[in-house]
Motif scaffolding. Structure first.
Motif, PDB file in Angstrom:
ATOM      1  N   TRP A  29      11.367  11.015   6.678  1.00  0.00           N
ATOM      2  CA  TRP A  29      10.223  10.365   6.383  1.00  0.00           C
ATOM      3  C   TRP A  29       9.346  11.274   5.636  1.00  0.00           C
ATOM      4  O   TRP A  29       8.476  11.558   4.757  1.00  0.00           O
ATOM      5  CB  TRP A  29       8.960  10.333   6.999  1.00  0.00           C
ATOM      6  CG  TRP A  29       9.059   9.060   8.225  1.00  0.00           C
ATOM      7  CD1 TRP A  29       9.607   8.462   9.384  1.00  0.00           C
ATOM      8  CD2 TRP A  29       8.565   7.908   7.994  1.00  0.00           C
ATOM      9  NE1 TRP A  29       9.527   7.576   9.287  1.00  0.00           N
ATOM     10  CE2 TRP A  29       8.221   6.978   8.788  1.00  0.00           C
ATOM     11  CE3 TRP A  29       7.784   7.648   6.903  1.00  0.00           C
ATOM     12  CZ2 TRP A  29       8.163   5.664   8.573  1.00  0.00           C
ATOM     13  CZ3 TRP A  29       7.035   6.330   6.791  1.00  0.00           C
ATOM     14  CH2 TRP A  29       7.214   5.216   7.317  1.00  0.00           C
ATOM     15  N   VAL A  33       8.199  11.144   1.485  1.00  0.00           N
ATOM     16  CA  VAL A  33       6.407  11.290   1.390  1.00  0.00           C
ATOM     17  C   VAL A  33       6.860  12.198  -0.167  1.00  0.00           C
ATOM     18  O   VAL A  33       5.810  11.825  -1.587  1.00  0.00           O
ATOM     19  CB  VAL A  33       5.837  12.336   2.436  1.00  0.00           C
ATOM     20  CG1 VAL A  33       4.577  12.952   1.935  1.00  0.00           C
ATOM     21  CG2 VAL A  33       5.474  11.382   3.889  1.00  0.00           C
ATOM     22  N   ALA A  36       7.635   9.589  -2.538  1.00  0.00           N
ATOM     23  CA  ALA A  36       6.208   9.004  -2.922  1.00  0.00           C
ATOM     24  C   ALA A  36       5.244   9.792  -3.774  1.00  0.00           C
ATOM     25  O   ALA A  36       4.601   9.471  -4.544  1.00  0.00           O
ATOM     26  CB  ALA A  36       5.968   7.981  -1.885  1.00  0.00           C
ATOM     27  N   ALA A  37       5.499  10.638  -3.583  1.00  0.00           N
ATOM     28  CA  ALA A  37       3.847  11.649  -3.981  1.00  0.00           C
ATOM     29  C   ALA A  37       4.506  12.021  -5.461  1.00  0.00           C
ATOM     30  O   ALA A  37       3.067  11.924  -6.391  1.00  0.00           O
ATOM     31  CB  ALA A  37       3.944  13.051  -3.386  1.00  0.00           C
ATOM     32  N   VAL A 278       3.707  -0.032  -0.429  1.00  0.00           N
ATOM     33  CA  VAL A 278       3.330   0.752   0.104  1.00  0.00           C
ATOM     34  C   VAL A 278       4.055   2.052  -0.750  1.00  0.00           C
ATOM     35  O   VAL A 278       2.895   3.359  -0.795  1.00  0.00           O
ATOM     36  CB  VAL A 278       4.209   1.468   1.441  1.00  0.00           C
ATOM     37  CG1 VAL A 278       3.808   2.937   1.979  1.00  0.00           C
ATOM     38  CG2 VAL A 278       3.997   0.492   2.665  1.00  0.00           C
ATOM     39  N   VAL A 279       4.975   1.999  -1.711  1.00  0.00           N
ATOM     40  CA  VAL A 279       4.366   3.405  -2.473  1.00  0.00           C
ATOM     41  C   VAL A 279       3.741   2.942  -4.074  1.00  0.00           C
ATOM     42  O   VAL A 279       3.434   4.271  -4.114  1.00  0.00           O
ATOM     43  CB  VAL A 279       6.027   3.392  -3.791  1.00  0.00           C
ATOM     44  CG1 VAL A 279       6.026   4.250  -4.667  1.00  0.00           C
ATOM     45  CG2 VAL A 279       7.320   3.834  -2.555  1.00  0.00           C
ATOM     46  N   LEU A 281       0.047   2.021  -3.333  1.00  0.00           N
ATOM     47  CA  LEU A 281      -0.726   2.139  -2.203  1.00  0.00           C
ATOM     48  C   LEU A 281      -0.722   3.482  -2.475  1.00  0.00           C
ATOM     49  O   LEU A 281      -1.951   3.971  -3.120  1.00  0.00           O
ATOM     50  CB  LEU A 281      -0.476   1.811  -0.549  1.00  0.00           C
ATOM     51  CG  LEU A 281      -0.969   0.246  -0.400  1.00  0.00           C
ATOM     52  CD1 LEU A 281      -0.545  -0.538   0.664  1.00  0.00           C
ATOM     53  CD2 LEU A 281      -2.355  -0.019  -0.624  1.00  0.00           C
ATOM     54  N   ILE A 282       0.838   4.293  -2.286  1.00  0.00           N
ATOM     55  CA  ILE A 282       0.341   6.154  -2.101  1.00  0.00           C
ATOM     56  C   ILE A 282       0.218   6.650  -3.677  1.00  0.00           C
ATOM     57  O   ILE A 282      -1.071   7.327  -4.222  1.00  0.00           O
ATOM     58  CB  ILE A 282       1.712   6.537  -1.703  1.00  0.00           C
ATOM     59  CG1 ILE A 282       1.459   5.844  -0.495  1.00  0.00           C
ATOM     60  CG2 ILE A 282       1.516   7.905  -2.428  1.00  0.00           C
ATOM     61  CD1 ILE A 282       3.145   6.220   0.310  1.00  0.00           C
ATOM     62  N   ALA A 283       0.999   5.986  -5.020  1.00  0.00           N
ATOM     63  CA  ALA A 283       0.478   5.805  -5.983  1.00  0.00           C
ATOM     64  C   ALA A 283      -0.740   6.157  -6.202  1.00  0.00           C
ATOM     65  O   ALA A 283      -1.880   6.181  -7.605  1.00  0.00           O
ATOM     66  CB  ALA A 283       1.094   4.801  -7.012  1.00  0.00           C
ATOM     67  N   LEU A 285      -3.084   7.101  -5.369  1.00  0.00           N
ATOM     68  CA  LEU A 285      -3.724   8.105  -5.516  1.00  0.00           C
ATOM     69  C   LEU A 285      -3.667   8.977  -6.683  1.00  0.00           C
ATOM     70  O   LEU A 285      -4.886  10.229  -6.724  1.00  0.00           O
ATOM     71  CB  LEU A 285      -2.350   9.775  -4.419  1.00  0.00           C
ATOM     72  CG  LEU A 285      -2.953   9.012  -3.176  1.00  0.00           C
ATOM     73  CD1 LEU A 285      -2.234   9.874  -2.302  1.00  0.00           C
ATOM     74  CD2 LEU A 285      -4.722   8.968  -2.266  1.00  0.00           C
TER      75      LEU A 285
END
Length: 442
Positions: A29, A33, A36-37, A278-279, A281-283, A285
Motif C-alpha cells: 500500500w 501511494v 499514485a501521488a 482510483v488512480v 481520483l487521486i490525480a 489532487l
C-alpha cells in the motif's frame, strides 16, 4: 534477493515472505501511494512547464487536458502504451545526454561569451549555502535540505526489480542494471540572483533550471525553449507511467486479497478499470494548484513522495537483513548466490538507519520558528503514520506471525529459476546496435 529469486513485484512480495504478511501488505500500500501521488505531481509539473511560455491557459484546462490524455493512453489505447512510452523515454535520454554534452562544451569556453569557467563555482561562492539560519547551523540546514531533495530522486533499483519476473536471463541482466549515474550541476553558482528569485517566487517551468539560467547567463538563444519542451515531454511521460504502475500495483494487491476484490475487475482487454479509476481520483489532487501556487503544491507532493519512497527503501533493506539471516539459519552459503553485494550486512544496516532517519526529518522545516504549516506537515508525515497502522491492523485482524529465520521460505521457486538458466541460450545480436549495446553494457 531479486537475482536469487526474480519474481514480479519482488520487494513487496519478499516483505511478506521473509518478514511478515502484514509487513508485505503495508509495503504494498505504501508503494501504491507513492506511485499514485506521482501522478498529480507530474500534472502539476506539466502546468508549471507550460506557463514558462504563457500563463493565459487556465490551470484547470491544462489539468483536464493532461488527465484526458492519460485516460486515452491507459484505458482506451492501452495497446499503444508501450509504443508511446518508448518514444517518450527516448526523448528523456536525448535530453539527459544533450544537457551533459552542453555542460561539458560551455564549461570549456564553447559559449557566446567565450567564458572558460570550468569548476569556478565550486570555489566561489563554494559548495555550502546558508538556509534559514546563518553560520554553521545555516550551512547544515542547507545541506540537510539538499539531502532531502536528493532522497526524492533515489528511485531506480526498485523499478528495475519490479520487472524481474518478466526479464529474460534475469540473473545475468539484473546485476548489470543496478548502476546509477550522478550529474553534478556546475553551471550556475548557488547565489545567482536569477536562480534565487526563481525559487523564491516559484517561477514556472524551466525558469528555475540551472541549465536554462546558464543559457541566459551565456546569451544562448533558442535552447531554453527546446529544453523546456523536452522537459514537458519527460514530465508527461513520467505521469503516464505512474498511472500505469499505480493501477497495476493496486490490481496486484486486489488479486492477492490485500485490497477490495472489486478492484480486480478488468475490461475485456484486460485493463483493471476500477484500479485506474482510483488512480485518477487521486490525480484530481492536481486541482489543488487552482487555489494555491503550483510550486507550493509541487512541494507538497515532493514531501509525500519522498517520505513514501524512503519508507520503501527501509522496507527493502530490512527485508534483506531477514533474508540474510534466513540463509545463515538454513545453511545456505552466501557464495551460492548469483550476485553478492559488498559490505553486507553492514551496508544494509546503515541504509536502513539512514533512510528511516531521513523519513522523519523530511519535513523538519515546519518545526522551525514561524514555519508551521499544516498541509506541509500532513504531506510530509502522513505515510509515516499510515504505514504502521496498516501493519498493525492487518497483523491483528489476520493474526499473522513474524517469521523466524529458520522458518522463512527461501527455496520455493528457486529450482525453476535455476532450471531456466541451465537451459538458457543467449540470442545473438540481430543488428549493429544490439552488438554495440552488448559490448558497452555487458
Amino acid at each position: 534477493m531479486v537475482t536469487y529469486l526474480p519474481i514480479s513485484s519482488p520487494f513487496i512480495r519478499f516483505a511478506g515472505r521473509y518478514v511478515d504478511d502484514a509487513f508485505g501488505v503495508a509495503a504494498g500500500w505504501n508503494f501504491f501511494v507513492f506511485e499514485a501521488a506521482m501522478v498529480p505531481f507530474e500534472i502539476t509539473a506539466c502546468n508549471m512547464i507550460i506557463t514558462y511560455w504563457t500563463d493565459k491557459i487556465p490551470i484547470a484546462a491544462i489539468i483536464v487536458i493532461v488527465l484526458a490524455l492519460y485516460i486515452l493512453l491507459n484505458l482506451f489505447a492501452v495497446q499503444w502504451y508501450g509504443e508511446s512510452e518508448f518514444w517518450l523515454a527516448l526523448g528523456k535520454v536525448l535530453l539527459s545526454t544533450g544537457l551533459i554534452i552542453f555542460t561539458f562544451i560551455v564549461m570549456l569556453g564553447g559559449n557566446p561569451l567565450g567564458d572558460r569557467f570550468g569548476f569556478r563555482y565550486w570555489n566561489n561562492p563554494g559548495s555550502f549555502a546558508e538556509f534559514y539560519k546563518t553560520g554553521d547551523p545555516g550551512r547544515f540546514l542547507g545541506f540537510l535540505a539538499c539531502l532531502i531533495q536528493a532522497s526524492f530522486t533515489i528511485a531506480g533499483p526498485d523499478y528495475v526489480s519490479m520487472a524481474a519476473g518478466e526479464t529474460i536471463n534475469p540473473r545475468g541482466v539484473l546485476p548489470k542494471a543496478y548502476n546509477g549515474s550522478l550529474c553534478v550541476g556546475i553551471l550556475v553558482p548557488h547565489d545567482d540572483p536569477n536562480l534565487a528569485t526563481a525559487f523564491k517566487k516559484g517561477l514556472p517551468g524551466a525558469a528555475a533550471s540551472p541549465y536554462v539560467i546558464a543559457m541566459d547567463r551565456l546569451n544562448i538563444p533558442i535552447l531554453p525553449h527546446i529544453v523546456n519542451a523536452m522537459v514537458l515531454l519527460a514530465a508527461f511521460s513520467a505521469g503516464n507511467s505512474y498511472v500505469y504502475c499505480a493501477s497495476r500495483s493496486l490490481y496486484g494487491l486486489a488479486l492477492d486479497g490485500k485490497a477490495p476484490r472489486l478492484l480486480a475487475k478488468c475490461t475485456k482487454n484486460g485493463v483493471p478499470i476500477y484500479c485506474i479509476a482510483v488512480v485518477f481520483l487521486i490525480a484530481l489532487l492536481a486541482f489543488l494548484q487552482v487555489s494555491n501556487s503550483a510550486s507550493v503544491v509541487l512541494e507538497w507532493f515532493v514531501n509525500l513522495v519522498t517520505a513514501s519512497q524512503l519508507i520503501n527503501f527501509s522496507v527493502i533493506t530490512f527485508t534483506y537483513t531477514r533474508f540474510r539471516k534466513a540463509l545463515i539459519a538454513q545453511g545456505i552459503p552466501r557464495e551460492s548466490l548469483p550476485y553478492i553485494s559488498r559490505g553486507q550486512p553492514y551496508v544494509a544496516y546503515v541504509a536502513l538507519t539512514c533512510t528511516t532517519i531521513m523519513a522523519f526529518v523530511g519535513g523538519y522545516t515546519v518545526f522551525l520558528n514561524g514555519n508551521w504549516d499544516i498541509p506541509t506537515f500532513l504531506f510530509s508525515y502522513t505515510m509515516i503514520g499510515v504505514f504502521p497502522i496498516i501493519f498493525v491492523g492487518w497483523k491483528f485482524y489476520h493474526k499473522t506471525t513474524f517469521r523466524k529465520p529458520e522458518d522463512i521460505d527461501v527455496t520455493t521457486g528457486v529450482e525453476e529459476i535455476e532450471e531456466y538458466h541451465r537451459n538458457y541460450v543467449p540470442a545473438k545480436p540481430s543488428n549493429m546496435f544490439s552488438k554495440f549495446g552488448d559490448q558497452v553494457f555487458g
